[in-house]
Design a protein around this motif. Sequence first.
Motif, PDB file in Angstrom:
ATOM      1  N   UNK A   1      -8.425   8.969   4.757  1.00 11.65           N
ATOM      2  CA  UNK A   1      -7.400   9.804   5.403  1.00 11.65           C
ATOM      3  C   UNK A   1      -7.283  11.190   4.768  1.00 11.65           C
ATOM      4  N   UNK A   2      -7.632  11.321   3.492  1.00  8.10           N
ATOM      5  CA  UNK A   2      -7.352  12.567   2.771  1.00  8.10           C
ATOM      6  C   UNK A   2      -7.941  13.820   3.423  1.00  8.10           C
TER       7      UNK A   2
ATOM      8  N   UNK B   1      -3.423  -6.058   3.058  1.00 10.72           N
ATOM      9  CA  UNK B   1      -2.177  -5.967   2.305  1.00 10.72           C
ATOM     10  C   UNK B   1      -2.180  -6.810   1.046  1.00 10.72           C
TER      11      UNK B   1
ATOM     12  N   UNK C   1      -7.131  -1.477  -1.248  1.00  8.78           N
ATOM     13  CA  UNK C   1      -6.904  -0.988   0.121  1.00  8.78           C
ATOM     14  C   UNK C   1      -6.337   0.426   0.139  1.00  8.78           C
ATOM     15  N   UNK C   2      -5.393   0.691  -0.770  1.00 14.23           N
ATOM     16  CA  UNK C   2      -4.790   2.024  -0.821  1.00 14.23           C
ATOM     17  C   UNK C   2      -5.845   3.087  -1.113  1.00 14.23           C
TER      18      UNK C   2
ATOM     19  N   UNK D   1      -3.769  -4.443  -2.334  1.00  7.33           N
ATOM     20  CA  UNK D   1      -3.344  -3.051  -2.161  1.00  7.33           C
ATOM     21  C   UNK D   1      -4.016  -2.083  -3.121  1.00  7.33           C
ATOM     22  N   UNK D   2      -4.356  -2.564  -4.301  1.00 11.93           N
ATOM     23  CA  UNK D   2      -4.983  -1.673  -5.276  1.00 11.93           C
ATOM     24  C   UNK D   2      -6.300  -1.126  -4.717  1.00 11.93           C
TER      25      UNK D   2
ATOM     26  N   UNK E   1       0.836  -1.191   0.000  1.00 14.04           N
ATOM     27  CA  UNK E   1       0.000   0.000   0.000  1.00 14.04           C
ATOM     28  C   UNK E   1       0.883   1.259   0.000  1.00 14.04           C
ATOM     29  N   UNK E   2       0.257   2.385  -0.274  1.00 13.33           N
ATOM     30  CA  UNK E   2       0.940   3.682  -0.225  1.00 13.33           C
ATOM     31  C   UNK E   2      -0.049   4.664   0.395  1.00 13.33           C
ATOM     32  N   UNK E   3       0.483   5.698   1.066  1.00 17.43           N
ATOM     33  CA  UNK E   3      -0.396   6.560   1.860  1.00 17.43           C
ATOM     34  C   UNK E   3      -1.311   7.435   1.006  1.00 17.43           C
ATOM     35  N   UNK E   4      -0.854   7.826  -0.189  1.00 17.17           N
ATOM     36  CA  UNK E   4      -1.648   8.764  -1.001  1.00 17.17           C
ATOM     37  C   UNK E   4      -1.724   8.272  -2.441  1.00 17.17           C
TER      38      UNK E   4
ATOM     39  N   UNK F   1      -8.149   3.436   1.929  1.00 13.65           N
ATOM     40  CA  UNK F   1      -7.473   4.128   3.025  1.00 13.65           C
ATOM     41  C   UNK F   1      -7.364   5.617   2.749  1.00 13.65           C
ATOM     42  N   UNK F   2      -6.922   5.962   1.541  1.00 14.13           N
ATOM     43  CA  UNK F   2      -6.717   7.386   1.244  1.00 14.13           C
ATOM     44  C   UNK F   2      -8.036   8.150   1.123  1.00 14.13           C
TER      45      UNK F   2
ATOM     46  N   UNK G   1      -5.614  14.707   6.157  1.00 10.83           N
ATOM     47  CA  UNK G   1      -4.337  15.193   5.616  1.00 10.83           C
ATOM     48  C   UNK G   1      -4.470  16.643   5.177  1.00 10.83           C
TER      49      UNK G   1
ATOM     50  N   UNK H   1       1.665   4.426   5.646  1.00 13.25           N
ATOM     51  CA  UNK H   1       0.650   3.422   5.969  1.00 13.25           C
ATOM     52  C   UNK H   1       1.047   2.733   7.279  1.00 13.25           C
TER      53      UNK H   1
END
Lengths: 223, 132
Positions: free
Chosen positions: B79-80, B65, B71-72, B68-69, A15-18, B75-76, B83, A73
């Motif tokens: 979170x954005x 995990x 999950x990322x 990821x395609x 994963x990546x944060x953004x 998540x963002x 941020x 992450x």
Amino acid sequence: MIIGVPKETKDRENRVAVTPGGVRELVEAGHQVLVETGAGVGSGFTNQQYVAVGAQIVPEAADAWAAEMVVKVKEPLPAEYEYLRAGLLLFTYLHLAAAEDLTHELLQREVTGIAYETVELSNGTLPLLTPMSEVAGRMAVQVGAYYMMKTNGGIGKLIGGVPGVLPASVLILGGGVVASTRQRWRWDGGQCHHLRPRPRPLALPGRCTGRAHQYGQFQRPPH
Amino acid sequence: MLIKGARAPKLVTHEMIGTMQPGSVLVDVAVDQGGCFETTHATTHSNPIFLVDDVIHYCVANMPGAVPNTSTRALNNATLPYMLKLANMGAEAAVKADPTLAKGVNTYRGAMTYPAVAEAFGLEYTPLTALV
């Protein structure tokens, strides 16, 4: 503000944060975003996609960590402690209660650490933990179905059955985000036994109709 | 099962698992909190399963995990907004203005500001409100 996005270093963490979409929003708000080269590759995002929305690709982790705010992450690993410094704002999953060394590093190095998992709404829910619970809940059904296959060592049942043949029985324990999202997974006639702490109906489509210690059936999805 | 700041309760005993059909599957989504089956131990995506009494146990600690395609993005999406708030206002003003974000502050300029972590390691706890 200058925002750094390092590549994750934990084993098999892709994963990546953004996302590039997130970078676009940050850049449009007037911020500078430094993305470590290759940080998005595991999630399907190329350097070019980040550049196209205004990010700057930096060659080394240290370059991304030099930013005012670093978004990640996973928690920093020991190899990353050298980047922790006074005044740094770190926004990521931290899980400090299970990481004494990292806790001391963040304190000694005077980092402001904001943990995704403890961001909490006034109703007690955890908005930055919820999305990963949603993923885990859906995956649980998927992997359960996979390992029930005989070729994977399982009982040899197709989770949803076929017309004329009963589907597999599924038991869900708990009433939180993971459990409730599993109920969204519907298959025709699939049986669902659901035990949860409080017998309250969940406002979800295709929910289990049973209450605690009873069982219900997944409803047929509307066509 | 998530009980904030505590280990997951062991809801299913080894004895109960012994009554399951061979080839049945258990998926433990509470591995990070210690697991909710008595027979659980954490596994990895490289070696995800083990057998107890011929019942398959899938106990991968980091299930998202593997995707990821998805999950990322998930998540963002979440979170954005935070941020943006931190970047637009700076940390101090942002946590002052947003109690949701303030709950996320575990350490602040050398001070331990999250009670459960302070308690876990016997550290001095300083309320964030005393600092910002």
